[in-house]
Design a protein around this motif. Structure first.
Motif, PDB file in Angstrom:
ATOM      1  N   ALA A  79       0.826  -1.203   0.000  1.00 58.15           N
ATOM      2  CA  ALA A  79       0.000   0.000   0.000  1.00 58.15           C
ATOM      3  C   ALA A  79       0.855   1.246   0.000  1.00 58.15           C
ATOM      4  N   ASP A  80       2.088   1.116   0.476  1.00 52.89           N
ATOM      5  CA  ASP A  80       2.969   2.275   0.551  1.00 52.89           C
ATOM      6  C   ASP A  80       3.733   2.522  -0.729  1.00 52.89           C
ATOM      7  N   ILE A  81       3.626   1.606  -1.660  1.00 52.00           N
ATOM      8  CA  ILE A  81       4.383   1.765  -2.896  1.00 52.00           C
ATOM      9  C   ILE A  81       3.899   3.010  -3.618  1.00 52.00           C
ATOM     10  N   ILE A  82       4.850   3.890  -3.923  1.00 56.38           N
ATOM     11  CA  ILE A  82       4.500   5.151  -4.579  1.00 56.38           C
ATOM     12  C   ILE A  82       4.178   4.870  -6.037  1.00 56.38           C
ATOM     13  N   SER A  83       3.055   5.382  -6.476  1.00 55.88           N
ATOM     14  CA  SER A  83       2.621   5.089  -7.842  1.00 55.88           C
ATOM     15  C   SER A  83       2.658   6.312  -8.751  1.00 55.88           C
ATOM     16  N   THR A  84       2.879   7.507  -8.162  1.00 54.28           N
ATOM     17  CA  THR A  84       3.017   8.695  -9.002  1.00 54.28           C
ATOM     18  C   THR A  84       3.650   9.817  -8.194  1.00 54.28           C
TER      19      THR A  84
END
Lengths: 284, 433
Positions: free
Chosen positions: B14-19
């Motif tokens: 959930a913490d993975i930065i996507s933008t």
């Protein structure tokens, strides 16, 4: 075309990996990703092209080998000093004819299974024989070809003279399975009926994205697997793959335009080489 | 132990930065993650007393932009992952940004509150209503300073316009409209109107079996409000003019480089798919990113790119394993610097690459905690492609493909970059002289 690729990349394994990805995408969170599945289908198409090309090449090589063998047989038969064996020669010749006709039938069947193999009412009729104009004893040939299916492979060449080939390839015209007998061992090769014209019923698989369309694919493959299972004792993954290939073949018409061309070329090549031989058969 | 690891994975996921995106002044930096959250950083004012803290970025606001949803009709879960954030240029004290997941675009207003009214007549300091019989006098409430509070409110929700997954949004230079793009369609919205959008590009074939390409990204021209470009999975870019027709299916310009038949492989279609398209700031060039290269196109020349930069060509021989582990589907972004002289894009092993268009020099840098302490200077990295590996080089087989830099952004005016490495954000600045 695609050739000389990453060393050791196996078309078959790419096909199975791709199909697995498509299958897994159905359960992915967020729904089926159209872009990714489209790209996977391109890999599937490319691998399938290579796979089919290899299969055609194999059949073509086998056919050329058979031609050479038959010519060798003829040369042997024409030995004028061998008078006692004249009858035997005639036998061999006729057998050679039969075997060559059988071979031609097999090869022609391999090249264009749908077009040529429909008339026979027998299980796997050597119907092309009728086209040839010669009227052999049909039952013999039928039985010869009927032995093609895995249980007892047809081995038309081993009877010919000394030219003993220890490798025989037989095509089942109904199920389009190529069986190789090598040194007495049976190899169940893959289905080599890639064309959309295959006699088997094909359900259109819509790539049309999203929801329930791709649900059909695994069900259909299971059904088709069952059908094949009835025919063969051992059913390999590669046969499964071939069937799935043919399923996708009917579904991605937009992707297949190039592939169809390739198949046409291969068929034409196979047929072109057969042409001279069938004329020879007619002369006899 | 297994369960613990699984939980940890989902926490990290959930913490993975996507933008990541700087706003138009560079004062704010927004990040979106897979958990649907937006975190906004603000640059500190430079102070003379602490010159070494040259405009550092600190957390300004955090809010939950999107929640997971369920499409009951299709029995599909809609991910909350933020696919794109785009800032609107600042027009008053508040900041506005657009954030989108797979299906819904939202307009957020981020505003500050540093005063509150005190001295109400009808309610006391706690907010409780006072008994009217106890009120004996009147007073005028006054504004008193309070601790700064940053609040984010959703001002508009643009939903139910996309059947397929939204991959990009772009605000028009007219500041009144924006486009949202999914795999097959581009829709035009007015920022004020949420119940209506206009479809301006539709490449869905009549028979889905004939589908051969999808739209991968779209962007408005930075100055011409009638022009936009969209890229496709086949490696082509189309430039469209909205003045020509209501439906922009017919392009004005078509940019495509013919495929080199000698490099044909099983994966040719995948590696030629464009993952990002960006106009240069001056509006004269387009930059596209496919799996192995970055290309700069001149808008006046359609048949081939102006420049091609190899990002990680050493991966060409590894495409099969990258296909197996799905890395070949990674969508890398690319960015221009403020003056359009340098371009940047990410790679694996937490490497990112910069290409100077003028000097033709390139550099590979790494975003990692081990190698960069605060104020440390980044050391250029090198990948050894064959032969003898030097001491500081890393071999292709040692690359960590789970560490990938997909999202980067460049400050509009200064040499400050933000790089998202999985769940970490790195901000790098030019060396202070």
């Amino acid at each position: 075309m695609i050739g000389g690729m990453e060393g050791g990349v196996d078309a078959q394994s790419l096909i199975s990996i791709s199909l697995m990805k498509i299958h897994n995408s159905r359960t992915q969170r967020g729904g089926i990703k159209l872009h990714k599945n489209l790209l996977v289908s391109y890999v599937l198409r490319n691998a399938r092209q290579v796979y089919i090309k290899e299969k055609y090449a194999e059949i073509y090589r086998m056919q050329q080998y058979e031609e050479v063998m038959t010519v060798c047989n003829e040369i042997q038969e024409l030995n004028p000093l061998d008078l006692d064996a004249e009858e035997a020669d005639e036998e061999e010749r006729s057998r050679g004819e039969e075997s060559s006709v059988c071979g031609a039938a097999l090869q022609r069947g391999a090249a264009q299974p749908a077009a040529l193999c429909r008339t026979g009412s027998a299980v796997s009729g050597c119907c092309p024989l009728e086209d040839v104009g010669k009227d052999p004893e049909p039952s013999y040939y039928r039985s010869c070809c009927m032995e093609a299916p895995p249980a007892a492979p047809c081995d038309p060449f081993t009877g010919s003279g000394g030219a003993h080939c220890n490798k025989t390839t037989v095509l089942d015209l109904d199920t389009h399975v190529v069986t190789t007998v090598e040194n007495g061992f049976l190899h169940q090769d893959c289905c080599c009926a890639p064309t959309g014209q295959s006699a088997a019923k094909k359900r259109k698989v819509e790539f049309g994205c999203c929801v329930s369309d791709l649900d059909d694919v695994p069900d259909f493959t299971r059904k088709r697997a069952k059908r094949e299972d009835c025919s063969f004792s051992d059913y390999t993954d590669t046969s499964n793959i071939s069937n799935l290939i043919s399923i996708f073949g009917s579904g991605f018409s937009g992707l297949l335009s190039r592939q169809a061309d390739l198949e046409q070329i291969c068929s034409k090549q196979a047929l072109a080489s057969l042409g001279a031989w069938t004329r020879a058969i007619v002369a006899f | 132990m297994y369960v613990f690891e699984e939980e940890r994975k989902s926490y990290l996921k959930a913490d993975i930065i996507s933008t990541v995106e700087f706003n138009s002044s560079g004062e704010l930096l927004a990040t979106g993650d897979k958990g649907g959250r937006v975190v906004v950083f603000q640059r500190e004012q430079e102070s003379k007393s602490q010159p070494q803290r040259r405009g550092e970025y600190n957390v300004y606001s955090t809010f939950q932009s999107h929640e997971p949803e369920f499409d009951y009709l299709k029995s599909l879960e809609i991910e909350e992952k933020i696919n794109k954030i785009k800032w609107l240029p600042q027009q008053n004290a508040a900041y506005f940004l657009l954030s989108t997941n797979d299906k819904t675009v939202k307009l957020w207003k981020i505003s500050e509150r540093d005063k509150r009214p005190e001295g109400y007549n009808l309610k006391d300091e706690d907010g409780r209503i006072r008994d009217p019989s106890t009120i004996t006098s009147l007073r005028v409430p006054v504004l008193q300073p309070m601790d700064l509070m940053v609040e984010a409110t959703a001002r508009r929700v643009f939903s139910n316009a996309h059947t397929y997954h939204i991959n990009s949004i772009s605000v028009n230079s007219d500041l009144q409209t924006f486009i949202s793009t999914d795999d097959l369609r581009v829709n035009l919205w007015n920022l004020e109107i949420t119940d209506r959008s206009f479809n301006i590009v539709d490449i869905k074939p009549a028979n889905m079996e004939e589908l051969t390409e999808v739209i991968t990204s779209a962007e408005f021209h930075p100055q011409q409000c009638h022009t936009f470009a969209y890229s496709s999975s086949k490696g082509s870019i189309r430039l469209c003019d909205m003045r020509q027709a209501a439906l922009c299916d017919k392009h004005c310009k078509y940019f495509e480089e013919p495929e080199d038949p000698s490099t044909r492989s099983f994966f040719s279609e995948i590696i030629s798919s464009i993952s990002d398209v960006k106009f240069s700031h001056n509006g004269r060039y387009l930059m596209t990113r496919d799996y192995l290269t970055v290309k700069v196109w001149d808008l006046q020349m359609e048949n081939k790119p102006l420049e091609t930069y190899q990002v990680h060509d050493y991966l060409r021989g590894k495409l099969c394993s990258l296909y197996e582990n799905d890395c070949i589907f990674d969508k890398f972004e690319c960015v221009w610097n403020g003056s359009d002289s340098v371009i940047m894009t990410g790679s694996y092993n937490n490497f990112f690459r910069m290409f100077d268009r003028n000097t033709k020099r390139d550099v590979t840098l790494e975003a990692s905690r081990e190698n960069s302490k605060p104020r440390a200077i980044l050391k250029p990295r090198k990948v050894c492609v064959g032969g003898k590996r030097r001491k500081d080089e890393i071999s292709v087989d040692s690359l960590d493909f789970s560490k990938k830099i997909l999202h980067t952004t460049w400050h509009p005016h200064e040499n400050i970059i933000a790089v998202a490495a999985t769940n970490n954000l790195y901000i790098f600045q030019d060396k202070v002289n």
